[in-house]
Design a protein around this motif. Structure first.
Motif, PDB file in Angstrom:
ATOM      1  N   ASN A  35      19.118  14.790  -9.630  1.00  0.00           N
ATOM      2  CA  ASN A  35      17.744  15.111 -10.021  1.00  0.00           C
ATOM      3  C   ASN A  35      17.284  14.238 -11.178  1.00  0.00           C
ATOM      4  O   ASN A  35      16.172  13.697 -11.164  1.00  0.00           O
ATOM      5  N   VAL A  36      18.112  14.111 -12.205  1.00  0.00           N
ATOM      6  CA  VAL A  36      17.748  13.312 -13.376  1.00  0.00           C
ATOM      7  C   VAL A  36      17.499  11.864 -12.973  1.00  0.00           C
ATOM      8  O   VAL A  36      16.525  11.235 -13.417  1.00  0.00           O
ATOM      9  N   ILE A  37      18.345  11.319 -12.110  1.00  0.00           N
ATOM     10  CA  ILE A  37      18.193   9.925 -11.668  1.00  0.00           C
ATOM     11  C   ILE A  37      16.882   9.736 -10.902  1.00  0.00           C
ATOM     12  O   ILE A  37      16.090   8.831 -11.205  1.00  0.00           O
ATOM     13  N   LEU A  38      16.624  10.584  -9.924  1.00  0.00           N
ATOM     14  CA  LEU A  38      15.433  10.430  -9.086  1.00  0.00           C
ATOM     15  C   LEU A  38      14.150  10.753  -9.853  1.00  0.00           C
ATOM     16  O   LEU A  38      13.134  10.055  -9.703  1.00  0.00           O
ATOM     17  N   LEU A  39      14.189  11.799 -10.663  1.00  0.00           N
ATOM     18  CA  LEU A  39      12.989  12.172 -11.422  1.00  0.00           C
ATOM     19  C   LEU A  39      12.671  11.150 -12.503  1.00  0.00           C
ATOM     20  O   LEU A  39      11.498  10.939 -12.832  1.00  0.00           O
ATOM     21  N   ASP A  40      13.694  10.505 -13.043  1.00  0.00           N
ATOM     22  CA  ASP A  40      13.453   9.414 -13.998  1.00  0.00           C
ATOM     23  C   ASP A  40      12.675   8.291 -13.325  1.00  0.00           C
ATOM     24  O   ASP A  40      11.740   7.721 -13.903  1.00  0.00           O
ATOM     25  N   ARG A  41      13.014   7.967 -12.081  1.00  0.00           N
ATOM     26  CA  ARG A  41      12.308   6.918 -11.352  1.00  0.00           C
ATOM     27  C   ARG A  41      10.875   7.327 -11.039  1.00  0.00           C
ATOM     28  O   ARG A  41       9.942   6.533 -11.164  1.00  0.00           O
ATOM     29  N   LYS A  94       0.801  -1.219   0.000  1.00  0.00           N
ATOM     30  CA  LYS A  94       0.000   0.000   0.000  1.00  0.00           C
ATOM     31  C   LYS A  94       0.838   1.275   0.000  1.00  0.00           C
ATOM     32  O   LYS A  94       0.330   2.337  -0.336  1.00  0.00           O
ATOM     33  N   SER A  95       2.116   1.176   0.410  1.00  0.00           N
ATOM     34  CA  SER A  95       2.947   2.367   0.374  1.00  0.00           C
ATOM     35  C   SER A  95       4.410   1.976   0.209  1.00  0.00           C
ATOM     36  O   SER A  95       4.801   0.825   0.441  1.00  0.00           O
ATOM     37  N   LEU A  96       5.207   2.952  -0.198  1.00  0.00           N
ATOM     38  CA  LEU A  96       6.634   2.762  -0.439  1.00  0.00           C
ATOM     39  C   LEU A  96       7.368   3.969   0.133  1.00  0.00           C
ATOM     40  O   LEU A  96       7.060   5.112  -0.200  1.00  0.00           O
ATOM     41  N   THR A  97       8.350   3.718   1.001  1.00  0.00           N
ATOM     42  CA  THR A  97       9.155   4.790   1.591  1.00  0.00           C
ATOM     43  C   THR A  97      10.603   4.327   1.624  1.00  0.00           C
ATOM     44  O   THR A  97      10.954   3.460   2.431  1.00  0.00           O
ATOM     45  N   ILE A  98      11.433   4.881   0.744  1.00  0.00           N
ATOM     46  CA  ILE A  98      12.817   4.424   0.635  1.00  0.00           C
ATOM     47  C   ILE A  98      13.767   5.612   0.526  1.00  0.00           C
ATOM     48  O   ILE A  98      13.373   6.718   0.146  1.00  0.00           O
ATOM     49  N   MET A  99      15.031   5.346   0.865  1.00  0.00           N
ATOM     50  CA  MET A  99      16.102   6.320   0.680  1.00  0.00           C
ATOM     51  C   MET A  99      17.090   5.729  -0.323  1.00  0.00           C
ATOM     52  O   MET A  99      17.945   4.925   0.039  1.00  0.00           O
ATOM     53  N   PRO A 100      16.987   6.114  -1.598  1.00  0.00           N
ATOM     54  CA  PRO A 100      17.874   5.544  -2.627  1.00  0.00           C
ATOM     55  C   PRO A 100      19.320   6.009  -2.425  1.00  0.00           C
ATOM     56  O   PRO A 100      19.577   7.095  -1.911  1.00  0.00           O
ATOM     57  N   CYS A 101      20.265   5.177  -2.859  1.00  0.00           N
ATOM     58  CA  CYS A 101      21.676   5.553  -2.757  1.00  0.00           C
ATOM     59  C   CYS A 101      22.502   4.675  -3.688  1.00  0.00           C
ATOM     60  O   CYS A 101      21.983   3.770  -4.341  1.00  0.00           O
ATOM     61  N   CYS A 102      23.802   4.964  -3.762  1.00  0.00           N
ATOM     62  CA  CYS A 102      24.778   4.148  -4.504  1.00  0.00           C
ATOM     63  C   CYS A 102      24.339   3.899  -5.943  1.00  0.00           C
ATOM     64  O   CYS A 102      24.341   2.759  -6.423  1.00  0.00           O
ATOM     65  N   TYR A 103      23.976   4.970  -6.635  1.00  0.00           N
ATOM     66  CA  TYR A 103      23.518   4.836  -8.019  1.00  0.00           C
ATOM     67  C   TYR A 103      24.585   4.195  -8.906  1.00  0.00           C
ATOM     68  O   TYR A 103      24.269   3.487  -9.867  1.00  0.00           O
ATOM     69  N   HIS A 104      25.860   4.435  -8.612  1.00  0.00           N
ATOM     70  CA  HIS A 104      26.947   3.932  -9.457  1.00  0.00           C
ATOM     71  C   HIS A 104      27.095   2.415  -9.383  1.00  0.00           C
ATOM     72  O   HIS A 104      27.839   1.837 -10.174  1.00  0.00           O
ATOM     73  N   ARG A 105      26.399   1.778  -8.448  1.00  0.00           N
ATOM     74  CA  ARG A 105      26.467   0.321  -8.345  1.00  0.00           C
ATOM     75  C   ARG A 105      25.365  -0.371  -9.137  1.00  0.00           C
ATOM     76  O   ARG A 105      25.204  -1.594  -9.043  1.00  0.00           O
ATOM     77  N   MET A 106      24.606   0.379  -9.898  1.00  0.00           N
ATOM     78  CA  MET A 106      23.562  -0.227 -10.715  1.00  0.00           C
ATOM     79  C   MET A 106      24.195  -1.159 -11.755  1.00  0.00           C
ATOM     80  O   MET A 106      25.274  -0.890 -12.283  1.00  0.00           O
ATOM     81  N   LYS A 107      23.505  -2.257 -12.034  1.00  0.00           N
ATOM     82  CA  LYS A 107      24.063  -3.287 -12.910  1.00  0.00           C
ATOM     83  C   LYS A 107      24.032  -2.847 -14.373  1.00  0.00           C
ATOM     84  O   LYS A 107      23.006  -2.374 -14.861  1.00  0.00           O
TER      85      LYS A 107
END
Length: 454
Positions: free
Chosen positions: A408-414, A242-255
Motif C-alpha cells: 500500500n505504501v509503495i503504490l500510494l506513494d506513486r 492520454k492514459s496510463l494502465t500498468i501492473m507494477p511489480c518487482c519493487y525490490h529491483r528498484m535502483k
C-alpha cells in the motif's frame, strides 16, 4: 480499513503517518535480508506471549490471521498488533468482470501458463471494457516482452500497437511470431526505456504509423521496478499520452541511488508527503527488504496452506537461516543434491545438503566445512531445539500480515506523487487503483490507471 475511491480524494499524509509509525515499531519483523533472520536474532524478538498464543491456534485460525482474524483470548499486545494491521488495510475496487468478458474472447494461447494468461486477460479486459480513451490512436506497450499483451490488445481493440522491449532477443522472437497481416498494426522496437526516451518513442510512433499526431495510451503488463515510474513520468510529461494502465511489480529491483547506499532508492519514496514523514527518524524502514516484502506472497496464498505445508515451509526457512548464520563474511553456499526435507535437523544433514563456497584469490571455490562451522551449527541447534521451524513459520505469518501495508505504501506513494505533479501543472485527470480478484494465482494483483480529462 480505509477505502480508496476513484472519485474521492485520499488522505495520503494521514495514511503514511500511521503506517510509518506502525512499521517503525515492528521493523524487527522485516528489516533484514530473507535468510539472515537467525543471524540478526529476530527469533529472540518474537514476544513470548505471542508464541504462546500462536501455539494454541488451529491451522484454520493460523491461516486466517493475515486476513484479520483476532482471538479474544490472545494477549493485549498481539491483539493490538493485529488491530493496527486491520486499520491500515486499504479497500480497493476489484476488476471482477473478467469471466463474462472471457466467455466472448477466451482461447488457448500457446506458450502461456495459467498465471500469465490470467494477468494478460485481466489487463486487456480492463483496457477494453473500462478505461481506454475512445479516440486513442495508438497503444504503447512498455516492456512488451514476448508481445502477448500487444497482440491481444490489437486483436480485441483493433488498434495499432508499438511494443518497446529492452531485450533484443525477445523483440526478434516477436517479429518472427507476428503474422504477416498483423505486422503492420503491431510492431516491436528494441529500446531500453528511461526518462530520456520520450522523444525517441514519439519519433518511433511517427515513423512507424501514419496517424500523427498521436493520441497514445501507455500500457504495461510487467512494469517492473523503476519502469512503472518511467511510465508515470511519460504520462505526466507528454501531452500526446492520454492514459496510463500498468501492473507494477518487482519493487525490490528498484535502483539504489548509490552502490554505497543500497537502501536509498532513486524512485522511492517519490512523493514529498512520504519523504517528509520519513524524515522524523523513520527513514530506516525503507530498505530492500521492505520492497521485497511488498511484492511477496499475499494472504490469499497463505490462507490455503495445510499443516504439512506450514511444517515443510518452516523447516526450509529455518535451514536457510541456520546455514547463513554459520558463514563468515567471504563465504556463501550452494544447495547440494536435494532430497526430502527431514523432520529432524542435525549438523550432519545440514552440512550434507549445503556446499561451502569461499572467495579465494579472486575466484569462488568449494571448500570443506570446518570444525568451526560445525560448532556454530551445533550451538544454534541446541539454542532453538525442535522449535526452530515452528518459530520461523510464525515469523512468516507476521510478515504476511505486513505485506499488504508495505505494498500500500509503495503504490500510494506513486499515486500521491502523480496527483501532486498533476495539480501543480493544472492537469486534470482520473485515477484508479484496482485489484484483480485472484491474487492467490498472481501476486501481480494491482492495476494502476490514470487518464487525462479534456
Amino acid at each position: 480499513m480505509v477505502p480508496f475511491i476513484e472519485t474521492d480524494p485520499f488522505d495520503y499524509e494521514e495514511y503514511f503517518s500511521i503506517a510509518a509509525q506502525f512499521l517503525y515499531k515492528y521493523q524487527w519483523i522485516f528489516c533484514y535480508n530473507n535468510t539472515k533472520f537467525i543471524r540478526c536474532g529476530v527469533l529472540e524478538q518474537l514476544p513470548r506471549e505471542w508464541i504462546t498464543d500462536l501455539d494454541t491456534t488451529s491451522n484454520e485460525e493460523f491461516n486466517d490471521i493475515p486476513l484479520g482474524f483476532i482471538k479474544d483470548t490472545w494477549c493485549d499486545s498481539f491483539r493490538d498488533f493485529l488491530r493496527q494491521v486491520k486499520r491500515l488495510h486499504v479497500q480497493y475496487d476489484t476488476h471482477d468482470n473478467i469471466e463474462q468478458h472471457n466467455n466472448r474472447h477466451k482461447q488457448k494461447r500457446k506458450g502461456i501458463n495459467a498465471k500469465k494468461a490470467y494477468e494478460i486477460d485481466n489487463l486487456c479486459s480492463f483496457i477494453e471494457l473500462d478505461q481506454l480513451p475512445k479516440d486513442a490512436t495508438l497503444y504503447i506497450d512498455f516492456g512488451s516482452g514476448l508481445g502477448y499483451l500487444s497482440e491481444l490488445i490489437h486483436e480485441r481493440c483493433g488498434a495499432n500497437v508499438l511494443g518497446i522491449e529492452g531485450n533484443a532477443t525477445l523483440v526478434q522472437s516477436c517479429n518472427v511470431r507476428s503474422s504477416v497481416n498483423a505486422r503492420k498494426a503491431v510492431q516491436y522496437c528494441h529500446h531500453y526505456i528511461t526518462d530520456d526516451s520520450f522523444g525517441f518513442i514519439e519519433q518511433q510512433c511517427s515513423d512507424r504509423f501514419d496517424n500523427h499526431p498521436h493520441r497514445a495510451a501507455v500500457v504495461g503488463l510487467h512494469a517492473c521496478a523503476d519502469l512503472s515510474i518511467t511510465a508515470i513520468n511519460c504520462f505526466l510529461q507528454c501531452t500526446w499520452v492520454k492514459s496510463l494502465t500498468i501492473m507494477p511489480c518487482c519493487y525490490h529491483r528498484m535502483k539504489p541511488l548509490d552502490e554505497k547506499a543500497p537502501n536509498v532508492f532513486q524512485n522511492f519514496p517519490l512523493s514529498q508527503e512520504l519523504r517528509t514523514i520519513l524524515l522524523d527518524g523513520k527513514r530506516e524502514i525503507i530498505c530492500k527488504s521492505f520492497l521485497r516484502l511488498g511484492c511477496q506472497q499475499t494472504s490469499a496464498r497463505w490462507k490455503t496452506l495445510t499443516v504439512d505445508q506450514h511444517l515443510q515451509h518452516g523447516r526450509i526457512m529455518f535451514r536457510r537461516g541456520l546455514i547463513d548464520a554459520v558463514l563468515d563474511q567471504d563465504e556463501s553456499v550452494r544447495i547440494g543434491k536435494l532430497g526430502p526435507t527431514l523432520e529432524e535437523i542435525t549438523v550432519k544433514n545440514m552440512l550434507e545438503q549445503f556446499k561451502l563456497l569461499k572467495q579465494l584469490d579472486g575466484s569462488t571455490r568449494e571448500c570443506p566445512w570446518t570444525d568451526h562451522h560445525k560448532d556454530r551449527m551445533s550451538a544454534l541447534l541446541q539454542k532453538y531445539g525442535p522449535d526452530g521451524p515452528k518459530l520461523s513459520e510464525y515469523l512468516e505469518c507476521l510478515q504476511t500480515c505486513l505485506q499488504s501495508i508495505c505494498e500500500n505504501v509503495i503504490l500510494l506513494d506513486r499515486m500521491c506523487y502523480m496527483e501532486s505533479v498533476a495539480n501543480r501543472s493544472s492537469l486534470k485527470m482520473r485515477r484508479k487503483l484496482v485489484r484483480l480478484p485472484d491474487d492467490g494465482l498472481s501476486p501481480r494483483c494491482f492495476i494502476f490507471y490514470a487518464s487525462k480529462d479534456e
